[in-house]
Design an enzyme around this catalytic site. Structure first.
Site, PDB file in Angstrom:
ATOM      1  N   LYS A 193       4.971 -11.522  -3.802  1.00 19.08           N
ATOM      2  CA  LYS A 193       4.048 -12.090  -4.792  1.00 19.08           C
ATOM      3  C   LYS A 193       3.975 -13.614  -4.750  1.00 19.08           C
ATOM      4  O   LYS A 193       2.976 -14.205  -5.156  1.00 19.08           O
ATOM      5  CB  LYS A 193       4.470 -11.647  -6.195  1.00 19.08           C
ATOM      6  CG  LYS A 193       4.288 -10.170  -6.483  1.00 19.08           C
ATOM      7  CD  LYS A 193       2.841  -9.816  -6.742  1.00 19.08           C
ATOM      8  CE  LYS A 193       2.696  -8.408  -7.286  1.00 19.08           C
ATOM      9  NZ  LYS A 193       1.291  -8.082  -7.598  1.00 19.08           N
ATOM     10  N   SER A 244       4.535  -7.292 -14.817  1.00 17.03           N
ATOM     11  CA  SER A 244       5.788  -6.637 -15.185  1.00 17.03           C
ATOM     12  C   SER A 244       6.992  -7.380 -14.635  1.00 17.03           C
ATOM     13  O   SER A 244       8.122  -7.094 -15.001  1.00 17.03           O
ATOM     14  CB  SER A 244       5.803  -5.196 -14.665  1.00 17.03           C
ATOM     15  OG  SER A 244       5.784  -5.183 -13.250  1.00 17.03           O
ATOM     16  N   GLU A 263       1.927   4.875  -3.182  1.00 10.07           N
ATOM     17  CA  GLU A 263       2.144   4.585  -4.596  1.00 10.07           C
ATOM     18  C   GLU A 263       3.015   5.663  -5.232  1.00 10.07           C
ATOM     19  O   GLU A 263       3.276   6.704  -4.610  1.00 10.07           O
ATOM     20  CB  GLU A 263       0.805   4.447  -5.331  1.00 10.07           C
ATOM     21  CG  GLU A 263      -0.103   5.643  -5.270  1.00 10.07           C
ATOM     22  CD  GLU A 263      -1.492   5.354  -5.842  1.00 10.07           C
ATOM     23  OE1 GLU A 263      -1.686   4.312  -6.503  1.00 10.07           O
ATOM     24  OE2 GLU A 263      -2.387   6.181  -5.611  1.00 10.07           O
ATOM     25  N   GLY A 285       1.782   7.836 -10.608  1.00  4.93           N
ATOM     26  CA  GLY A 285       0.672   6.909 -10.833  1.00  4.93           C
ATOM     27  C   GLY A 285      -0.232   6.797  -9.629  1.00  4.93           C
ATOM     28  O   GLY A 285      -0.271   5.763  -8.971  1.00  4.93           O
ATOM     29  N   ASP A 331      -3.430   6.473  -9.139  1.00  2.55           N
ATOM     30  CA  ASP A 331      -4.803   6.018  -9.395  1.00  2.55           C
ATOM     31  C   ASP A 331      -5.478   5.524  -8.129  1.00  2.55           C
ATOM     32  O   ASP A 331      -6.680   5.736  -7.924  1.00  2.55           O
ATOM     33  CB  ASP A 331      -4.808   4.920 -10.459  1.00  2.55           C
ATOM     34  CG  ASP A 331      -3.958   3.723 -10.056  1.00  2.55           C
ATOM     35  OD1 ASP A 331      -4.512   2.668  -9.734  1.00  2.55           O
ATOM     36  OD2 ASP A 331      -2.718   3.858 -10.046  1.00  2.55           O
ATOM     37  N   SER A 386       8.285  -4.737  -0.113  1.00  2.69           N
ATOM     38  CA  SER A 386       7.582  -5.740  -0.908  1.00  2.69           C
ATOM     39  C   SER A 386       8.451  -6.563  -1.842  1.00  2.69           C
ATOM     40  O   SER A 386       8.032  -7.638  -2.272  1.00  2.69           O
ATOM     41  CB  SER A 386       6.454  -5.078  -1.709  1.00  2.69           C
ATOM     42  OG  SER A 386       6.958  -4.073  -2.560  1.00  2.69           O
TER      43      SER A 386
END
Length: 324
Positions: free
Chosen positions: A54, A79, A205, A209, A211, A305
């Site tokens: 990030k 988060s 994922e 979750g 999505d 990650s």
């Protein structure tokens, strides 16, 4: 108006990040190769500044702001990993940062975000709208809102991890990428399309979750209730509008893994490769090592990650078995 990033934006981001972001190592493991039946190249973003990929996107996004925009600082919701990254990037640029974080965020991520000098505003992830809270704070303060994944400069910055990986190891047959909101996956897909066009790109994922998987298969962004998973960095309710066009065009498939598979993968990294990878960071590797993706005989890039997890939480998880 949407601004869909390109691989040239990723290359520009790489120039901005030069000498600031770590060029993280690419790790290999004979045991991992034997398990997967493939040659795996692990891009260790758990060793990046602030402990996750990030930092790349956060720093790049702030670097694009002009002097007047920087004057009132930045606001973000996260988060944890984007929170830390933006807080640190803001500190490096000498500007203020306000981060909207869930009350149940891992303490290690809360402490690090505070340590970088950011103000934290807490919310309840199951009842409050973090995006609405962040938009209101940004408007009240005249600050720039930098979301964790739905932003072209964030996507471009995240793509530099895959750019480094492919430049180091050469063309690959498959790239596996953790998927939360889609910034890392979109940036990675942009790079792969340009540098290794024959390569399949797989997003991974949490099972709870999916999505992104639903969105890719339906052709439209699907919204879901807040999922519950140990992969706290990937419990998003939908992918981003800036990254979804890239996902639709350049991503081969999206698969899911269970929390139990994430725990087994964390254990593998701790025991066999002597590194700490947080549950979200294990998503892509779990798909390969636990059989969710068939990669036999291929050269495979794997993005790890992040590595931000409380040590007590890590100990508790590693004492659990997949059969629990």
């Amino acid at each position: 108006m949407l601004r869909i990033p390109t691989v040239d934006d990723v290359r520009t981001a790489r120039t901005r990040l030069a000498g600031v972001a770590h060029k993280t190592p690419v790790l290999t493991s004979r045991t991992a190769n034997e398990i997967a039946g493939a040659m795996l190249f692990f891009k260790a973003e758990n060793l990046q500044r602030t402990g996750a990929f990030k930092f790349r996107g956060a720093y790049n996004a702030i670097a694009t702001l002009d002097a007047s925009a920087r004057k009132n600082g930045v606001v973000a919701f996260s988060s944890g990993n984007h929170a830390q990254a933006l807080a640190h990037a803001a500190k490096l640029h000498g500007i203020s940062a306000t981060i909207v974080m869930p009350r149940d965020a891992p303490e290690i991520k809360v402490a690090a975000t505070r340590g970088y000098g950011a103000e934290i505003v807490f919310y309840d992830r199951y009842s409050d709208d973090r995006e609405e809270i962040s938009r209101r704070l940004a408007a009240e303060r005249g600050a720039s809102l930098i979301p964790p994944y739905d932003h072209p400069d964030i996507i471009a910055g995240q793509g530099t991890a895959a750019l480094e990986l492919i430049e180091e190891v050469g063309e690959i047959d498959l790239l596996a990428v953790p998927l939360g909101g889609g910034g890392l996956l979109a940036g990675s897909a942009l790079v792969t399309r340009a540098l290794s066009p024959g390569c399949a790109v797989i997003g991974v994922e949490p099972e709870a979750g999916n999505d992104g998987q639903q969105s890719l298969r339906s052709g439209d962004i699907v919204h879901i209730p807040v999922p519950k998973s140990i992969a706290d960095g990937a419990v998003t309710t939908h992918v981003g509008h800036h990254n979804f066009p890239v996902l639709k065009r350049d991503v081969t498939d999206i698969v899911t893994v269970s929390d139990a598979q994430l725990i087994e993968t964390m254990r593998f990294f701790a025991e066999r490769m002597k590194i700490i990878v947080e549950p979200t960071g294990c998503l892509a590797a779990a798909a390969l090592l636990q059989g969710a993706v068939d990669c036999a005989g291929k050269r495979v890039g794997v993005l790890l990650s992040g590595g931000n997890i409380d040590l007590p939480a890590l100990s508790t998880l590693l004492q659990r078995r997949a059969s629990d």
